[in-house]
Design a protein around this motif. Structure first.
Motif, short mmCIF file in Angstrom:
data_model
loop_
_atom_site.label_atom_id
_atom_site.label_comp_id
_atom_site.label_asym_id
_atom_site.label_seq_id
_atom_site.Cartn_x
_atom_site.Cartn_y
_atom_site.Cartn_z
N GLU A 553 45.82 -9.10 -31.66
CA GLU A 553 46.72 -10.04 -31.01
C GLU A 553 46.69 -9.79 -29.50
O GLU A 553 46.44 -8.66 -29.08
N SER A 554 46.95 -10.83 -28.72
CA SER A 554 46.97 -10.58 -27.29
C SER A 554 47.95 -11.51 -26.60
O SER A 554 48.34 -12.55 -27.14
N ALA A 555 48.36 -11.12 -25.40
CA ALA A 555 49.20 -11.96 -24.57
C ALA A 555 48.60 -11.97 -23.17
O ALA A 555 48.27 -10.92 -22.63
N VAL A 556 48.44 -13.16 -22.62
CA VAL A 556 47.90 -13.28 -21.27
C VAL A 556 48.98 -13.87 -20.38
O VAL A 556 49.65 -14.83 -20.77
N CYS A 572 46.38 -6.47 -24.87
CA CYS A 572 45.75 -6.62 -26.20
C CYS A 572 46.24 -5.56 -27.17
O CYS A 572 46.27 -4.37 -26.84
N ILE A 573 46.59 -6.01 -28.34
CA ILE A 573 46.92 -5.10 -29.43
C ILE A 573 45.66 -4.95 -30.27
O ILE A 573 45.09 -5.95 -30.72
N LEU A 574 45.24 -3.72 -30.45
CA LEU A 574 44.04 -3.50 -31.27
C LEU A 574 44.42 -3.26 -32.71
O LEU A 574 45.52 -2.77 -33.01
N LYS A 575 43.50 -3.58 -33.61
CA LYS A 575 43.75 -3.29 -35.03
C LYS A 575 43.93 -1.79 -35.19
O LYS A 575 44.74 -1.34 -35.99
N ASN A 576 43.15 -1.03 -34.44
CA ASN A 576 43.31 0.42 -34.47
C ASN A 576 43.53 0.90 -33.03
O ASN A 576 42.60 1.04 -32.26
N HIS A 577 44.79 1.16 -32.73
CA HIS A 577 45.15 1.48 -31.34
C HIS A 577 44.47 2.77 -30.84
O HIS A 577 44.16 2.90 -29.66
N ASP A 578 44.25 3.70 -31.77
CA ASP A 578 43.71 5.01 -31.39
C ASP A 578 42.34 4.92 -30.71
O ASP A 578 41.94 5.81 -29.98
N LYS A 606 38.37 -14.89 -16.40
CA LYS A 606 38.25 -13.47 -16.74
C LYS A 606 39.53 -12.71 -16.37
O LYS A 606 39.98 -12.78 -15.23
N PRO A 607 40.10 -11.97 -17.32
CA PRO A 607 41.30 -11.21 -16.98
C PRO A 607 41.00 -10.20 -15.87
O PRO A 607 39.97 -9.52 -15.91
N ALA A 608 41.89 -10.11 -14.90
CA ALA A 608 41.71 -9.18 -13.80
C ALA A 608 42.01 -7.76 -14.25
O ALA A 608 41.55 -6.80 -13.65
N ALA A 609 42.80 -7.63 -15.30
CA ALA A 609 43.06 -6.30 -15.87
C ALA A 609 43.35 -6.48 -17.35
O ALA A 609 43.86 -7.54 -17.76
N ILE A 610 42.97 -5.48 -18.13
CA ILE A 610 43.25 -5.53 -19.57
C ILE A 610 44.00 -4.26 -19.95
O ILE A 610 43.54 -3.15 -19.66
N TYR A 611 45.15 -4.43 -20.55
CA TYR A 611 45.94 -3.27 -20.99
C TYR A 611 46.01 -3.27 -22.52
O TYR A 611 45.89 -4.31 -23.16
N PHE A 612 46.22 -2.08 -23.06
CA PHE A 612 46.27 -1.97 -24.52
C PHE A 612 47.58 -1.33 -24.98
O PHE A 612 47.63 -0.16 -25.33
N PRO A 613 48.66 -2.09 -24.95
CA PRO A 613 49.93 -1.52 -25.41
C PRO A 613 49.95 -1.38 -26.94
O PRO A 613 49.12 -2.00 -27.62
N LYS A 614 50.88 -0.57 -27.43
CA LYS A 614 51.00 -0.41 -28.89
C LYS A 614 51.72 -1.61 -29.50
O LYS A 614 51.59 -1.87 -30.69
N ALA A 649 59.15 -2.27 -27.49
CA ALA A 649 57.92 -2.97 -27.11
C ALA A 649 57.82 -3.11 -25.59
O ALA A 649 56.72 -3.08 -25.03
N ILE A 650 58.95 -3.27 -24.93
CA ILE A 650 58.95 -3.36 -23.47
C ILE A 650 58.43 -2.05 -22.88
O ILE A 650 57.61 -2.03 -21.97
N GLU A 651 58.91 -0.95 -23.46
CA GLU A 651 58.45 0.38 -23.04
C GLU A 651 56.94 0.50 -23.27
O GLU A 651 56.22 1.05 -22.46
N ALA A 652 56.48 -0.02 -24.43
CA ALA A 652 55.06 0.07 -24.77
C ALA A 652 54.21 -0.63 -23.71
O ALA A 652 53.15 -0.14 -23.32
N VAL A 653 54.70 -1.78 -23.25
CA VAL A 653 53.96 -2.52 -22.23
C VAL A 653 53.96 -1.73 -20.91
O VAL A 653 52.92 -1.57 -20.26
#
Ligand code: ATP
Ligand code: MG
Length: 660
Positions: A553-556, A572-578, A606-614, A649-653
């Motif tokens: 899942e992702s949010a832009v 972006c939320i990964l299927k496997n965050h690890d 193109k996203p200028a930055a990509i983050y991977f929150p939990k 979730a806010i903290e995760a971001v």
């Protein structure tokens, strides 16, 4: 029957079409006028008609379906084992007249129409004895338990106006809604459980009562989960119910003029302060009975499961109102999609022979992150179709689901305001040779009475096929849609009908219609970002990202940039965050995502930055709160977080951005 003939009639001869549909419900007094459109954008449907929602949903079925289940309640929060830690739960079930079946990992209760009739009468009797009358507002702040359904039905039985507030809202938000509705009573529980975690409803209500300006009584359904001290304003439901049951209480249905308000419901608050949607009575009943037949192809005796909180429009219309208006069985589920294991939805479908499913994509995405084996452990052959709404249904999720379900996966589009689908496919008419075939990737075409158009919102000109614009609906809106914003006609006009000639309802969603008449929702008008003069829908970028096999899942969001105006940033939320713990993996995934977006949408996107929150912050109804993510990314205050589901979730971001 031919869909397009019926649809055309619903637009061109509203009187005839809706006059015919009105026969689906019982009228104590027939309407004298089908539609009064003399004061548009306000519309009055079935003027002069008198009816009662509860009568149509319960009493009317006693003759033929008294012993059919009206509701089946399943809870994976309550079970035979956890009860050892909460010895009072079983006592509470008894005191509430609730003969629940307890199993090792769930609890269940079947409730026939006859049982429901009794309980609703008791509940209505309790309300009446405590001064609730026609037109009074009652706030319902409860988890997914049967008493919440009794409360809603009891209110409409006596002509009181319910306003369900999401369980889990903070007390301040509850207080604001109590004041806005000028509530006379709040109905709540001692406590609830969510994934085994205790939610202290009673405490939250106490605080809200203290804060609110209105004086309210508090009716408490004591579930035996958490002891509480009674306050002077409290009424214990079990005690009151016992009195009503001893008297075998029966409460007459109050016949209401079709345009009398039935309930208030606040929108999800994704884009700002929630709006108090006011629903009428007769139009609401006719619209939902029509939608259940023509849109969902649901029939009396079948089982419908809207996997949704009752605090959301889907929960109102399709967990409670439409199935009971139709004489169906509705499943009420208290629990998460993943406990006791990710096969729980399919197990419930199998055990209860569910025919039609309706939920939001967010739950499905959650399942997509789990082991695939859970998707095939149960016999789900009773299913006819699976509807999804509330958020864009991305192609990969739709395809994945189609592969596992073997039934049509139907994306459809609506709003709290509409109360029922604006765009959908209508499988009931699929056999007709002229019918538009089901197509993946589109929420379909306009449903009955929705005179939809895509327009350029500045010029008001209709867009060409495949040209992007705002989706608007011509006034009058069909029955079942919001009558106004509660005690705020001005907000109704200014918030929805301020475009051009004032006769078009603005959905505030961008869309295109293709040359075949299928619509595509491109995202909210405020989710569009402007990169160096190019307008990009954040949803389009999210869709491109969704094609990456490791992304769940992702949010832009767009953040301010001196040079380009705005820049897209992806979370972006990964299927496997690890995976991203290793820089090498992280770098690879980032490159792949950027490559995919550039390939599909061009380098600008193109996203200028990509983050991977939990986790991503979402509303309780499962919508991503992009405005809060954007604020975080721009280092600003997160704004109104009242409808946030999981505060961590806010903290995760924040964390994901700090980790970068
Ligand atoms: P608020 O109006 O308070 O900001 P909200 O719009 O999220 O909140 P809802 O009424 O629950 O409140 O959601 C309706 C919106 O959800 C639609 O306007 C649209 O943006 C989105 N939506 C619903 N169904 C779909 C769908 N099938 N595809 C894409 N978007 C959808
Ligand atoms: Mg909205």
């Amino acid at each position: 029957m031919n869909f397009s003939d019926l649809y055309n009639q619903s637009i061109n001869d509203k009187q005839a079409f809706w006059g015919e549909q009105a026969k689906r419900i019982y009228w104590h007094q027939q309407p004298t006028q089908i539609l009064d459109d003399s004061k548009l954008p306000f519309a009055k449907w079935f003027v002069g008609g008198e009816t009662n929602l509860c009568y149509n949903m319960v009493d009317r079925h006693l003759e033929n379906r008294a012993e059919q289940d009206a509701f089946v309640w399943v809870s994976t929060e309550i079970n035979a084992e956890m009860i050892d830690n909460y010895p009072n739960i079983q006592k509470a079930f008894k005191a509430l007249g609730n003969p629940v079946e307890l199993y090792t990992d769930y609890a269940k209760r079947r409730l026939t129409y006859n049982d429901l009739y009794k309980e609703v009468n008791y509940f209505a009797d309790v309300l009446k004895r405590h001064g609730i009358d026609k037109g009074d507002r009652v706030v319902i702040y409860m988890p997914m338990i049967l008493e919440a359904a009794y409360a809603m039905l009891a209110c409409v039985r006596i002509g009181a106006i319910h306003s369900v507030v999401f369980g889990g809202f903070a007390s301040h938000n509850l207080a604001v809604r109590m004041d806005d509705a000028e509530a006379k009573m709040v109905i709540t529980v001692d406590a609830g459980l969510r994934g085994g975690k205790l939610i202290n409803y009673k405490n939250l209500v106490n605080k809200a009562v203290e804060e609110a300006k209105v004086k309210t009584r508090v009716l408490v359904i004591d579930r035996g989960i958490m002891p509480y001290t009674a306050e002077p304003q409290d009424i214990d439901y079990a005690t009151e119910r016992a009195t009503s049951a001893d008297n075998n209480a029966k409460v007459d249905c109050v016949w209401l003029e079709s345009n009398a308000p039935s309930y208030l419901l606040y929108t999800s608050g994704t884009t700002g302060t929630p709006k108090g949607v006011q629903r009428d009575t007769g139009g609401h009943a006719v619209a939902l009975a029509t939608a259940m037949d023509f849109v969902y192809n649901g029939k009396a005796g079948e089982t419908f499961w809207a996997i949704s909180d009752i605090g959301w429009a889907v929960g109102h219309s399709f967990s409670i109102y439409a199935p009971l208006l139709t004489g169906m069985t509705s499943i009420i589920y208290e629990g998460l999609p993943t406990t006791p294991n990710p096969g729980i939805w399919w197990r419930i479908v199998e055990a209860n022979k569910v025919n039609i499913l309706l939920t939001a994509p967010t739950g499905v995405r959650m399942l997509r992150k789990q082991d695939e084996m859970w998707m095939s452990r149960h016999d789900i052959s009773s299913l006819k179709s699976f509807f999804l709404a509330g958020e864009p249904l991305d192609e990969p999720t739709a395809q994945w689901l189609t592969g596992h379900m073997g039934v049509p996966i139907i994306d459809h589009y609506w709003q709290t305001e509409s109360g029922w689908p604006i765009l959908s496919h209508a499988p009931k008419f699929a056999d007709n040779p002229d019918h538009k075939p089901h197509k993946q990737g589109t929420p379909g075409y306009p449903m009955f009475g929705f005179d939809a158009k895509v327009i350029n919102e500045t010029t008001g000109e209709p867009c060409q096929a495949n040209e992007k614009g705002m989706l608007v609906l011509a006034a009058p809106l069909p029955p079942g849609c919001l009558a106004t914003v509660w005690r705020n006609d001005e907000r109704f006009i200014n918030g929805y009908f301020s475009l051009l000639d004032g006769k078009q309802y603005a959905t505030s969603d961008y869309a295109v219609m293709d040359e075949y008449g299928y619509y595509y929702i491109l995202g909210r008008t405020d989710d569009v970002i402007n990169v160096a003069g190019h307008r990009l829908g954040t949803k389009e970028i999210e869709e491109a990202i969704g094609h990456h096999p490791e992304v769940a899942e992702s949010a832009v969001v767009g953040i301010h940039d001196e040079l380009k105006g705005e820049l897209p940033i992806a979370f972006c939320i990964l299927k496997n965050h690890d995976l991203v713990a290793e820089t090498e993996n992280r770098f690879r995934i980032e490159q792949q995502i950027v490559g995919e977006v550039a390939r599909q949408l061009g380098a600008l996107a193109k996203p200028a930055a990509i983050y991977f929150p939990k986790a991503l912050p979402k509303t309780r109804s499962g919508k991503i709160l992009r405005r809060s993510i954007k604020a975080l990314a721009e280092g600003k205050e997160t704004g109104d977080m009242s409808t946030l589901d999981d505060p961590t979730a806010i903290e995760a971001v924040r964390q994901a951005m700090a980790d970068y």
